[in-house]
Design a protein around this motif. Sequence first.
Motif, short mmCIF file in Angstrom:
data_model
loop_
_atom_site.label_atom_id
_atom_site.label_comp_id
_atom_site.label_asym_id
_atom_site.label_seq_id
_atom_site.Cartn_x
_atom_site.Cartn_y
_atom_site.Cartn_z
N VAL A 17 -12.22 36.49 -23.15
CA VAL A 17 -11.99 35.14 -22.83
C VAL A 17 -11.69 34.27 -24.21
CG1 VAL A 17 -13.11 32.91 -22.11
CG2 VAL A 17 -13.53 35.00 -20.89
N GLN A 18 -10.72 33.45 -24.07
CA GLN A 18 -10.34 32.54 -25.46
C GLN A 18 -10.14 30.84 -24.89
OE1 GLN A 18 -7.06 34.06 -27.76
NE2 GLN A 18 -7.15 36.10 -26.61
N ALA A 19 -10.76 30.43 -25.89
CA ALA A 19 -10.64 28.90 -25.34
C ALA A 19 -10.02 27.87 -26.77
CB ALA A 19 -11.94 28.10 -24.67
N SER A 20 -9.55 26.82 -26.94
CA SER A 20 -9.31 26.36 -27.92
C SER A 20 -9.23 24.75 -27.59
CB SER A 20 -8.24 26.87 -28.74
OG SER A 20 -7.15 26.69 -28.07
N GLY A 21 -8.95 23.87 -28.75
CA GLY A 21 -8.75 22.46 -28.69
C GLY A 21 -8.45 21.82 -29.83
N SER A 22 -7.93 20.68 -29.82
CA SER A 22 -7.57 19.95 -30.82
C SER A 22 -7.85 18.32 -30.63
CB SER A 22 -6.15 19.93 -31.12
OG SER A 22 -5.67 19.23 -32.31
N ASN A 23 -8.68 17.87 -31.55
CA ASN A 23 -9.05 16.46 -31.02
C ASN A 23 -9.92 16.04 -30.07
OD1 ASN A 23 -7.90 15.87 -33.79
ND2 ASN A 23 -6.00 15.46 -33.07
N SER A 24 -10.21 17.19 -29.41
CA SER A 24 -10.77 17.00 -28.14
C SER A 24 -11.71 18.24 -27.93
CB SER A 24 -9.84 16.74 -26.73
OG SER A 24 -10.83 16.44 -25.52
N ASP A 25 -12.94 17.88 -27.35
CA ASP A 25 -13.96 18.98 -26.92
C ASP A 25 -13.80 19.27 -25.43
OD1 ASP A 25 -16.51 17.80 -25.78
OD2 ASP A 25 -15.52 16.52 -27.53
N PRO A 26 -14.28 20.52 -24.75
CA PRO A 26 -13.95 20.58 -23.45
C PRO A 26 -15.35 19.85 -22.55
CG PRO A 26 -15.02 22.46 -24.45
CD PRO A 26 -14.71 21.75 -25.44
N LEU A 27 -14.90 19.74 -21.53
CA LEU A 27 -16.04 19.35 -20.40
C LEU A 27 -16.46 20.77 -19.94
CD1 LEU A 27 -14.31 16.29 -18.51
CD2 LEU A 27 -16.22 16.35 -20.16
N ALA A 28 -17.52 21.00 -18.88
CA ALA A 28 -17.96 21.86 -18.41
C ALA A 28 -17.09 22.76 -17.66
CB ALA A 28 -19.41 21.68 -17.79
N ASP A 29 -16.07 22.10 -17.01
CA ASP A 29 -15.08 22.36 -16.12
C ASP A 29 -13.69 22.99 -16.86
OD1 ASP A 29 -13.89 20.35 -16.54
OD2 ASP A 29 -13.86 19.65 -14.40
N GLY A 30 -13.90 22.84 -18.19
CA GLY A 30 -12.69 23.26 -19.12
C GLY A 30 -11.55 22.15 -19.32
N ARG A 31 -11.83 21.10 -18.43
CA ARG A 31 -10.97 20.04 -18.94
C ARG A 31 -11.19 19.27 -20.22
NH1 ARG A 31 -11.79 15.62 -15.75
NH2 ARG A 31 -13.69 16.58 -15.14
N PRO A 32 -10.28 18.78 -20.68
CA PRO A 32 -10.50 18.19 -22.04
C PRO A 32 -11.34 16.59 -22.05
CG PRO A 32 -8.33 18.05 -21.60
CD PRO A 32 -8.65 18.55 -20.61
N ASN A 33 -12.19 16.58 -22.89
CA ASN A 33 -13.04 15.64 -22.85
C ASN A 33 -12.25 14.25 -23.72
OD1 ASN A 33 -15.25 13.50 -23.26
ND2 ASN A 33 -16.33 14.82 -24.66
N ASP A 34 -11.83 13.42 -23.16
CA ASP A 34 -11.09 12.54 -23.55
C ASP A 34 -11.96 11.30 -24.31
OD1 ASP A 34 -8.55 13.84 -23.45
OD2 ASP A 34 -8.42 13.07 -21.52
N THR A 35 -13.16 11.39 -24.67
CA THR A 35 -13.87 10.53 -25.47
C THR A 35 -14.26 10.70 -26.85
OG1 THR A 35 -15.83 11.54 -24.67
CG2 THR A 35 -15.01 9.99 -23.01
N PRO A 36 -14.63 9.94 -27.69
CA PRO A 36 -15.03 10.30 -29.02
C PRO A 36 -16.32 11.15 -28.98
CG PRO A 36 -14.97 8.03 -28.86
CD PRO A 36 -14.57 8.55 -27.55
N GLU A 37 -17.27 10.98 -28.04
CA GLU A 37 -18.56 11.67 -28.02
C GLU A 37 -18.23 13.19 -27.63
OE1 GLU A 37 -18.29 8.63 -26.43
OE2 GLU A 37 -18.77 7.56 -28.14
N PHE A 38 -19.28 14.04 -28.31
CA PHE A 38 -19.35 15.48 -27.93
C PHE A 38 -19.65 15.46 -26.21
CE2 PHE A 38 -19.86 17.11 -31.97
CZ PHE A 38 -18.54 17.32 -32.35
N SER A 39 -19.11 16.38 -25.41
CA SER A 39 -19.47 16.43 -24.25
C SER A 39 -20.77 17.30 -24.17
CB SER A 39 -18.45 17.27 -23.22
OG SER A 39 -18.57 18.63 -23.63
#
Length: 59
Positions: A17-39
């Motif tokens: 399993v691989q996951a990555s992100g840039s300027n956004s951390d993931p929500l529990a379902d894998g969608r990007p978290n589009d807020t400045p706070e960590f999910s």
Amino acid sequence: MNGTQWSLRLKDRHVDVQASGSNSDPLADGRPNDTPEFSAAFEAYLKGVEALLGGRTFR
């Protein structure tokens, strides 16, 4: 450029399993978290890595 990038790879004999992100951390379902706070999911990931590091900070 300014930003935060992250990546994670978990592998064993049966799963890779691989996951990555840039300027956004993931929500529990894998969608990007589009807020400045960590999910909550990403906070749990950070705490898990810190536990594996013997309590050292991982941020």
